[in-house]
Write an enzyme that holds these catalytic residues in place. Structure first.
Site, PDB file in Angstrom:
ATOM      1  N   LYS A 117      45.247  28.972  33.771  1.00  0.00           N
ATOM      2  CA  LYS A 117      45.766  28.117  32.691  1.00  0.00           C
ATOM      3  C   LYS A 117      45.352  26.661  32.955  1.00  0.00           C
ATOM      4  CE  LYS A 117      49.162  31.630  31.849  1.00  0.00           C
ATOM      5  NZ  LYS A 117      50.475  32.035  31.365  1.00  0.00           N
ATOM      6  N   GLY A 126      55.313  33.995  32.239  1.00  0.00           N
ATOM      7  CA  GLY A 126      55.878  32.795  32.846  1.00  0.00           C
ATOM      8  C   GLY A 126      57.395  32.783  32.874  1.00  0.00           C
TER       9      GLY A 126
HETATM   10  P1  13P Z   1      52.402  34.789  34.409  1.00  0.00           P
HETATM   11  O1  13P Z   1      51.817  35.775  35.399  1.00  0.00           O
HETATM   12  O2  13P Z   1      52.576  33.423  34.971  1.00  0.00           O
HETATM   13  O3  13P Z   1      53.628  35.340  33.740  1.00  0.00           O
HETATM   14  O4  13P Z   1      51.291  34.615  33.245  1.00  0.00           O
HETATM   15  C1  13P Z   1      50.753  35.741  32.650  1.00  0.00           C
HETATM   16  C2  13P Z   1      49.618  35.324  31.803  1.00  0.00           C
HETATM   17  O5  13P Z   1      49.792  34.692  30.772  1.00  0.00           O
HETATM   18  C3  13P Z   1      48.261  35.676  32.258  1.00  0.00           C
HETATM   19  O6  13P Z   1      47.320  35.444  31.257  1.00  0.00           O
END
Ligand code: 13P
Length: 249
Positions: A11, A171
């Protein structure tokens, strides 16, 4: 036999220098793994440093988004040939954060997947329902709409990977249970068989994403339609990510 893929989506985290450091550490931890495809997707600005740090390793480097055009007057956008020119091997398309915050639609997902595949890269195409949709009992309808709208024309490509990411599990620390994930994956595989054909459905990889951690990867991967994971937060830490990659122990 479907080779599992464990992909990290960083991200909007990590500078170029941080990315290089993390990937060098990761190489030391997963260098000997040959039975899992390992991919890391840093921000655009960190791609050259990440590619250099991963060179001559089995770690693939991918982007988190792209434009569908080859080039053009699209301020702020990045085209697939530019990513290919750097040496990227993968592109994530249709992530729920792109859909939620940047107006990504099934129609733009369709065009982006087409562009990624046309330039020879592997596309990790994301779909998944929101909490509201799940609570309204619409999960399977939403998945069907997203798959038919964004993915249907591309299912025959061996370089298309589907990532099921329930938005309520991203998340939040709230993982889908292995049974919930399996239900969605089995539904998607059945839909691929109906839209494309059973051979395509048997071969296509379906990843799960949403609060994947070293603690839950083993139970998730034990499900029959689970072919890997798209990992957010836990992929930023090389030792956590390496433990996920080595889910087989
Ligand atoms: P998380 O593993 O932080 O929940 O994020 C998942 C995600 O959006 C992967 O593209």
């Amino acid at each position: 036999m479907r080779v599992p893929m464990i992909a990290g989506n960083w991200k909007m985290y990590r500078t170029a220098r941080e990315a290089a450091q993390t990937i060098r550490t990761l190489r030391g931890l997963v260098g000997e793994v040959t039975d899992v495809d390992v991919v890391v997707c840093p921000p655009f600005t960190a791609l050259p440093a990440a590619l250099e740090a991963a060179s001559d390793s089995r770690i693939g480097i991918g982007a988190q988004d792209c434009h569908w055009g080859k080039e053009g007057a699209y301020t702020g956008e990045v085209a697939v040939p530019m990513l290919a020119d750097l040496g990227c091997s993968h592109v994530i398309v249709g992530h729920s954060e792109r859909r939620q915050f940047f107006g990504e639609t099934d129609a733009t997902v369709d065009r982006k997947i087409e562009a990624v595949l046309a330039h020879g890269l592997t596309c990790i195409g994301c779909l998944g329902e929101t909490l509201q949709e799940r609570e309204a009992g619409q999960t399977l309808q939403v998945l069907e709409r997203q798959l038919r709208g964004g993915f249907a024309r591309h299912l025959h490509s061996p370089r298309l990977v589907i990532a099921y990411e329930p938005v309520w599990a991203i998340g939040t620390g709230r993982t889908a249970t292995p049974a919930q994930a399996q239900e969605a994956h089995a539904f998607l595989r059945g839909l691929v068989a109906a839209v494309a054909d059973p051979d395509v459905a048997a071969a296509i990889r379906i990843l799960y994403g949403g609060s994947v951690k070293p603690e839950n990867i083993v139970a998730l991967m034990a499900q029959p339609d689970m072919d890997g994971a798209l990992v957010g937060g836990a992929s930023l830490d090389p030792s956590s990510f390496a433990r996920i990659v080595k889910f087989r122990g």
